[in-house]
Write a protein that holds these residues in place. Structure first.
Motif, short mmCIF file in Angstrom:
data_model
loop_
_atom_site.label_atom_id
_atom_site.label_comp_id
_atom_site.label_asym_id
_atom_site.label_seq_id
_atom_site.Cartn_x
_atom_site.Cartn_y
_atom_site.Cartn_z
N GLY A 26 -3.90 18.95 -15.04
CA GLY A 26 -3.66 20.39 -15.05
C GLY A 26 -2.23 20.78 -14.74
N SER A 27 -1.33 19.83 -14.63
CA SER A 27 0.07 20.15 -14.33
C SER A 27 0.72 20.88 -15.49
N ARG A 28 1.70 21.68 -15.16
CA ARG A 28 2.53 22.37 -16.14
C ARG A 28 3.81 21.56 -16.30
N PHE A 29 4.31 21.43 -17.52
CA PHE A 29 5.50 20.63 -17.81
C PHE A 29 6.64 21.49 -18.33
N ILE A 30 7.86 21.06 -18.04
CA ILE A 30 9.07 21.58 -18.69
C ILE A 30 9.84 20.38 -19.21
N PHE A 31 10.19 20.43 -20.49
CA PHE A 31 11.01 19.41 -21.13
C PHE A 31 12.36 20.04 -21.45
N THR A 32 13.44 19.48 -20.92
CA THR A 32 14.76 20.03 -21.25
C THR A 32 15.33 19.31 -22.46
N SER A 33 16.15 20.00 -23.18
CA SER A 33 16.99 19.35 -24.19
C SER A 33 18.07 18.58 -23.45
N GLY A 34 18.74 17.70 -24.16
CA GLY A 34 19.85 16.98 -23.55
C GLY A 34 20.95 17.96 -23.16
N GLN A 35 21.43 17.84 -21.94
CA GLN A 35 22.50 18.71 -21.44
C GLN A 35 23.80 17.92 -21.40
N LEU A 36 24.85 18.54 -21.91
CA LEU A 36 26.17 17.93 -21.95
C LEU A 36 27.05 18.51 -20.86
N GLY A 37 28.11 17.81 -20.51
CA GLY A 37 29.01 18.23 -19.45
C GLY A 37 30.04 19.23 -19.90
N GLU A 53 27.66 16.36 -13.07
CA GLU A 53 27.31 17.49 -12.20
C GLU A 53 26.99 18.73 -13.03
N ILE A 54 27.76 18.99 -14.07
CA ILE A 54 27.48 20.13 -14.95
C ILE A 54 26.11 19.96 -15.61
N CYS A 55 25.82 18.74 -16.06
CA CYS A 55 24.51 18.46 -16.68
C CYS A 55 23.38 18.77 -15.70
N PHE A 56 23.48 18.25 -14.48
CA PHE A 56 22.41 18.46 -13.51
C PHE A 56 22.30 19.92 -13.09
N GLU A 57 23.43 20.63 -13.00
CA GLU A 57 23.36 22.05 -12.67
C GLU A 57 22.70 22.84 -13.81
N ALA A 58 22.95 22.44 -15.05
CA ALA A 58 22.28 23.09 -16.18
C ALA A 58 20.78 22.81 -16.13
N ILE A 59 20.41 21.58 -15.82
CA ILE A 59 18.99 21.24 -15.70
C ILE A 59 18.36 22.05 -14.57
N LEU A 76 13.87 11.17 -16.16
CA LEU A 76 15.23 11.44 -16.63
C LEU A 76 15.59 10.44 -17.71
N SER A 77 16.29 10.90 -18.71
CA SER A 77 16.92 10.02 -19.69
C SER A 77 18.39 10.42 -19.71
N ALA A 78 19.25 9.43 -19.52
CA ALA A 78 20.69 9.69 -19.51
C ALA A 78 21.36 8.78 -20.53
N PHE A 79 22.41 9.31 -21.12
CA PHE A 79 23.16 8.61 -22.15
C PHE A 79 24.63 8.66 -21.74
N VAL A 80 25.26 7.51 -21.59
CA VAL A 80 26.69 7.45 -21.26
C VAL A 80 27.41 6.65 -22.34
N THR A 81 28.68 6.98 -22.52
CA THR A 81 29.44 6.34 -23.59
C THR A 81 30.18 5.08 -23.16
N ARG A 82 30.33 4.88 -21.86
CA ARG A 82 31.09 3.71 -21.39
C ARG A 82 30.31 2.98 -20.29
N ARG A 83 30.09 1.72 -20.53
CA ARG A 83 29.35 0.89 -19.57
C ARG A 83 29.97 0.99 -18.17
N GLU A 84 31.28 1.06 -18.09
CA GLU A 84 31.96 1.12 -16.79
C GLU A 84 31.68 2.43 -16.04
N ASP A 85 31.10 3.42 -16.70
CA ASP A 85 30.76 4.69 -16.05
C ASP A 85 29.34 4.73 -15.51
N MET A 86 28.56 3.68 -15.72
CA MET A 86 27.16 3.68 -15.28
C MET A 86 27.03 3.98 -13.79
#
Length: 129
Positions: A26-37, A53-59, A76-86
């Protein structure tokens, strides 16, 4: 109450997340679109930390609009462009997610619609009303 699922029969998570999260019937769900910085004025900070931080504040704002908050995130699903930024992304994520942490997946991708974007984050939240 959402229930974290991390079976002892499989390898523990690599970071601060759970392998799964069960939500009550019976839970209610919210699905966000991908948020960019990107800020409302269309400016984009140079660091992944600021962009995350901008992404999480938008969420946070999206969830608040639907009567929920960051504590209701179950995935959470996150997508980063550089392995060194993980690690830098994960340090920001860990400031925003609740305890117990949600299920989470981190992808390394080749890029986004604009080259200055370094991270995109989408969330699923659930709450039993």
């Amino acid at each position: 109450m959402n229930t974290p699922l991390t079976p002892p029969s499989i390898r523990p998570p690599f970071g601060r997340y759970h392998h799964g999260v069960a939500v009550p019937s019976g839970s209610r769900f919210i699905f966000t679109s991908g948020q960019l910085g990107v800020r409302p004025d269309d400016s984009v900070p140079e660091t992944i930390e600021e962009q995350a931080e901008i992404c999480f504040e938008a969420i946070r704002a999206i969830l608040a609009e639907g009567g929920m908050d960051l504590n209701d995130i179950v995935r959470l699903s996150a997508f980063v462009t550089r392995r060194e930024d993980m690690r830098r992304y994960m340090s920001v994520r860990d400031r925003y997610v609740s305890h117990p942490p949600p299920a989470s997946t981190l992808y390394i991708v080749s890029g986004f619609t604009r080259p200055e974007f370094l991270v995109e984050i989408e969330a699923v939240a659930a709450r039993a009303d």
